[in-house]
Design a protein around this motif. Structure first.
Motif, PDB file in Angstrom:
ATOM      1  N   SER A   1       0.809  -1.218   0.000  1.00  0.00           N
ATOM      2  CA  SER A   1       0.000   0.000   0.000  1.00  0.00           C
ATOM      3  C   SER A   1       0.839   1.264   0.000  1.00  0.00           C
ATOM      4  N   PHE A   2       2.140   1.149   0.347  1.00  0.00           N
ATOM      5  CA  PHE A   2       2.987   2.339   0.324  1.00  0.00           C
ATOM      6  C   PHE A   2       3.450   2.577  -1.109  1.00  0.00           C
ATOM      7  N   PRO A   3       3.286   3.793  -1.634  1.00  0.00           N
ATOM      8  CA  PRO A   3       3.452   3.988  -3.087  1.00  0.00           C
ATOM      9  C   PRO A   3       4.884   4.047  -3.590  1.00  0.00           C
ATOM     10  N   TYR A   4       5.890   4.160  -2.717  1.00  0.00           N
ATOM     11  CA  TYR A   4       7.273   4.308  -3.165  1.00  0.00           C
ATOM     12  C   TYR A   4       8.129   3.161  -2.612  1.00  0.00           C
ATOM     13  N   PRO A   5       9.225   2.831  -3.285  1.00  0.00           N
ATOM     14  CA  PRO A   5      10.153   1.861  -2.704  1.00  0.00           C
ATOM     15  C   PRO A   5      10.712   2.375  -1.378  1.00  0.00           C
ATOM     16  N   ALA A   6      10.874   1.462  -0.417  1.00  0.00           N
ATOM     17  CA  ALA A   6      11.402   1.866   0.885  1.00  0.00           C
ATOM     18  C   ALA A   6      12.842   2.330   0.774  1.00  0.00           C
ATOM     19  N   SER A   7      13.628   1.682  -0.092  1.00  0.00           N
ATOM     20  CA  SER A   7      15.015   2.099  -0.278  1.00  0.00           C
ATOM     21  C   SER A   7      15.035   3.497  -0.889  1.00  0.00           C
ATOM     22  N   GLY A   8      15.908   4.314  -0.402  1.00  0.00           N
ATOM     23  CA  GLY A   8      15.987   5.676  -0.895  1.00  0.00           C
ATOM     24  C   GLY A   8      15.146   6.673  -0.123  1.00  0.00           C
ATOM     25  N   MET A   9      14.293   6.205   0.800  1.00  0.00           N
ATOM     26  CA  MET A   9      13.568   7.134   1.655  1.00  0.00           C
ATOM     27  C   MET A   9      14.559   7.734   2.658  1.00  0.00           C
ATOM     28  N   VAL A  10      14.594   9.042   2.732  1.00  0.00           N
ATOM     29  CA  VAL A  10      15.571   9.762   3.552  1.00  0.00           C
ATOM     30  C   VAL A  10      14.887  10.284   4.809  1.00  0.00           C
ATOM     31  N   HIS A  11      15.480   9.990   5.968  1.00  0.00           N
ATOM     32  CA  HIS A  11      14.948  10.491   7.237  1.00  0.00           C
ATOM     33  C   HIS A  11      15.380  11.945   7.397  1.00  0.00           C
TER      34      HIS A  11
ATOM     35  N   GLY B   1      17.531  -2.184  15.291  1.00  0.00           N
ATOM     36  CA  GLY B   1      16.812  -2.951  14.282  1.00  0.00           C
ATOM     37  C   GLY B   1      16.876  -2.349  12.892  1.00  0.00           C
ATOM     38  N   ASP B   2      17.608  -1.245  12.714  1.00  0.00           N
ATOM     39  CA  ASP B   2      17.719  -0.590  11.408  1.00  0.00           C
ATOM     40  C   ASP B   2      18.987  -1.087  10.721  1.00  0.00           C
ATOM     41  N   PHE B   3      18.830  -2.110   9.861  1.00  0.00           N
ATOM     42  CA  PHE B   3      19.961  -2.712   9.163  1.00  0.00           C
ATOM     43  C   PHE B   3      20.084  -2.209   7.731  1.00  0.00           C
ATOM     44  N   ASN B   4      19.629  -0.997   7.479  1.00  0.00           N
ATOM     45  CA  ASN B   4      19.805  -0.399   6.165  1.00  0.00           C
ATOM     46  C   ASN B   4      21.277  -0.483   5.770  1.00  0.00           C
ATOM     47  N   PRO B   5      21.601  -1.026   4.599  1.00  0.00           N
ATOM     48  CA  PRO B   5      23.007  -1.234   4.231  1.00  0.00           C
ATOM     49  C   PRO B   5      23.820   0.048   4.115  1.00  0.00           C
ATOM     50  N   ILE B   6      23.185   1.206   3.995  1.00  0.00           N
ATOM     51  CA  ILE B   6      23.966   2.442   3.957  1.00  0.00           C
ATOM     52  C   ILE B   6      24.659   2.691   5.293  1.00  0.00           C
ATOM     53  N   HIS B   7      24.176   2.037   6.357  1.00  0.00           N
ATOM     54  CA  HIS B   7      24.770   2.191   7.679  1.00  0.00           C
ATOM     55  C   HIS B   7      25.703   1.041   8.052  1.00  0.00           C
ATOM     56  N   THR B   8      25.534  -0.100   7.444  1.00  0.00           N
ATOM     57  CA  THR B   8      26.208  -1.312   7.928  1.00  0.00           C
ATOM     58  C   THR B   8      27.275  -1.851   6.990  1.00  0.00           C
ATOM     59  N   SER B   9      27.375  -1.323   5.766  1.00  0.00           N
ATOM     60  CA  SER B   9      28.267  -1.914   4.774  1.00  0.00           C
ATOM     61  C   SER B   9      28.814  -0.848   3.839  1.00  0.00           C
ATOM     62  N   VAL B  10      30.118  -0.893   3.584  1.00  0.00           N
ATOM     63  CA  VAL B  10      30.717   0.028   2.614  1.00  0.00           C
ATOM     64  C   VAL B  10      30.153  -0.238   1.224  1.00  0.00           C
ATOM     65  N   ILE B  11      30.041  -1.513   0.861  1.00  0.00           N
ATOM     66  CA  ILE B  11      29.495  -1.866  -0.452  1.00  0.00           C
ATOM     67  C   ILE B  11      28.048  -1.405  -0.566  1.00  0.00           C
ATOM     68  N   GLY B  12      27.251  -1.687   0.475  1.00  0.00           N
ATOM     69  CA  GLY B  12      25.855  -1.266   0.462  1.00  0.00           C
ATOM     70  C   GLY B  12      25.721   0.237   0.366  1.00  0.00           C
ATOM     71  N   ALA B  13      26.584   0.962   1.083  1.00  0.00           N
ATOM     72  CA  ALA B  13      26.534   2.419   1.029  1.00  0.00           C
ATOM     73  C   ALA B  13      26.865   2.923  -0.374  1.00  0.00           C
ATOM     74  N   LYS B  14      27.864   2.313  -1.023  1.00  0.00           N
ATOM     75  CA  LYS B  14      28.252   2.751  -2.371  1.00  0.00           C
ATOM     76  C   LYS B  14      27.141   2.491  -3.377  1.00  0.00           C
ATOM     77  N   ILE B  15      26.391   1.414  -3.200  1.00  0.00           N
ATOM     78  CA  ILE B  15      25.269   1.136  -4.103  1.00  0.00           C
ATOM     79  C   ILE B  15      24.271   2.288  -4.101  1.00  0.00           C
ATOM     80  N   PHE B  16      24.120   2.914  -2.920  1.00  0.00           N
ATOM     81  CA  PHE B  16      23.152   4.009  -2.796  1.00  0.00           C
ATOM     82  C   PHE B  16      23.813   5.380  -2.875  1.00  0.00           C
ATOM     83  N   GLY B  17      25.043   5.431  -3.382  1.00  0.00           N
ATOM     84  CA  GLY B  17      25.659   6.709  -3.702  1.00  0.00           C
ATOM     85  C   GLY B  17      26.532   7.330  -2.641  1.00  0.00           C
ATOM     86  N   PHE B  18      26.838   6.594  -1.557  1.00  0.00           N
ATOM     87  CA  PHE B  18      27.713   7.121  -0.510  1.00  0.00           C
ATOM     88  C   PHE B  18      29.090   6.478  -0.631  1.00  0.00           C
ATOM     89  N   ARG B  19      30.137   7.257  -0.359  1.00  0.00           N
ATOM     90  CA  ARG B  19      31.487   6.709  -0.525  1.00  0.00           C
ATOM     91  C   ARG B  19      31.869   5.757   0.610  1.00  0.00           C
TER      92      ARG B  19
END
Length: 296
Positions: A89-99, A199-217
């Motif tokens: 029911s949520f109209p956008y992908p959860a990934s990429g939502m910025v707090h 409980g927030d295992f978003n890869p931008i916080h937990t992995s260098v590779i995951g962070a790079k996928i979403f545009g962070f160095r």
């Protein structure tokens, strides 16, 4: 708005939340304005456990004599936030939502062992200059009384013609007299450590590779860790009765790294502050912390 209440007991496992997140990576392209989800997700009795509070306190720097951290109930509600963001029911992908921001209000003192009824729902759309923003509300009740609440603002970037009231809730800050009062050295594994607590295992916080996928160095610190650490540095001993904390998240904090707390050297139950880089020319989070001094 009429919400459809769903009781979430027991809560979903970490694996289920991760799987739902993967499934929500792609959503159909919207045809028209987004529709606000109508689910109200409820956990009927969430304990403020001494063990959970202690783990959170160690992660953020709270001391036991400070009582239940003002920001702690957010981590209890976060799985419900993630469930809302990953539902069909949520109209956008959860990934990429910025707090973007968080507003917390505590109405009564919280105690270890207390059971809270946690309710989470999508409250309203907000038209932001950078895209479509959404406010997710969290309400915590004890014996039928509202004791704690928060409103979390999330942003979907680059959405044209966003709906809702224009966003005009940015925190002001009096720059004159602001001083650097603490330096925090942040290890490379801070994101993984806080993920185990929050409980927030978003890869931008937990992995260098995951962070790079979403545009962070590099991996970046959780915004709610930054808020928790800033409150821990300023929350008085003896616990809180009524209190409020507002924060706006600015630039990401890359891990490893070092940042500093900048605030006004004033006494009394009000703190305006920023978390900045050590030099003081790049803001990571701006905050306001106010509490009632009639503590027991």
């Amino acid at each position: 708005m009429d919400y459809l209440t769903q009781i979430i007991d027991p809560p979903p496992s970490r694996g289920q939340l991760l799987l739902d997140g993967v499934r929500a990576l792609r959503k159909p392209k919207l045809d028209g304005a987004p529709v606000l989800p109508k689910e109200r997700l409820v956990r009927s009795a969430v304990e403020l456990s001494a063990t959970g509070i202690a783990h959170y306190g160690r992660a953020c720097g709270f001391r036991r004599e400070q009582g239940v951290p003002l920001s702690y109930p957010h981590v209890l509600a976060f799985p419900l936030h993630l469930m809302l963001l990953t539902r069909p029911s949520f109209p956008y992908p959860a990934s990429g939502m910025v707090h973007l921001a968080n507003r917390i209000r505590q109405h009564q003192r919280l105690h270890e062992g207390q059971a809270l009824r946690m309710e989470v729902f999508c409250e309203r759309w907000v038209a932001h200059p950078k895209g479509q923003a959404l406010s997710i509300a969290t309400r915590a009740y004890s014996a039928g009384t509202l004791v704690w609440e928060s409103d979390s603002l999330y942003l979907r970037r680059d959405v044209k013609d966003p709906v809702g009231e224009p966003w005009d809730d940015a925190l002001p800050l009096q720059e004159d007299g602001l001083l650097r009062t603490q330096r925090w050295v942040l290890p490379a594994d801070l994101g993984r450590r806080f993920a185990r607590v929050s409980g927030d295992f978003n890869p931008i916080h937990t992995s260098v590779i995951g962070a790079k996928i979403f545009g962070f160095r590099r991996a970046i610190a959780h915004g709610m860790w930054t808020l928790g650490r800033a409150l821990a540095a300023q929350q008085p001993p003896g616990g809180l009765d009524q209190a409020e904390a507002h924060c706006d998240f600015k630039l990401p904090i890359f891990l490893p790294g070092q940042v500093a707390l900048w605030n006004h050297p004033v006494s009394g139950p009000r703190r305006e502050f920023e978390v900045r880089n050590f030099a003081g020319d790049k803001p990571h989070m701006r905050g306001l912390f106010v509490w009632n001094e009639n503590r027991r």
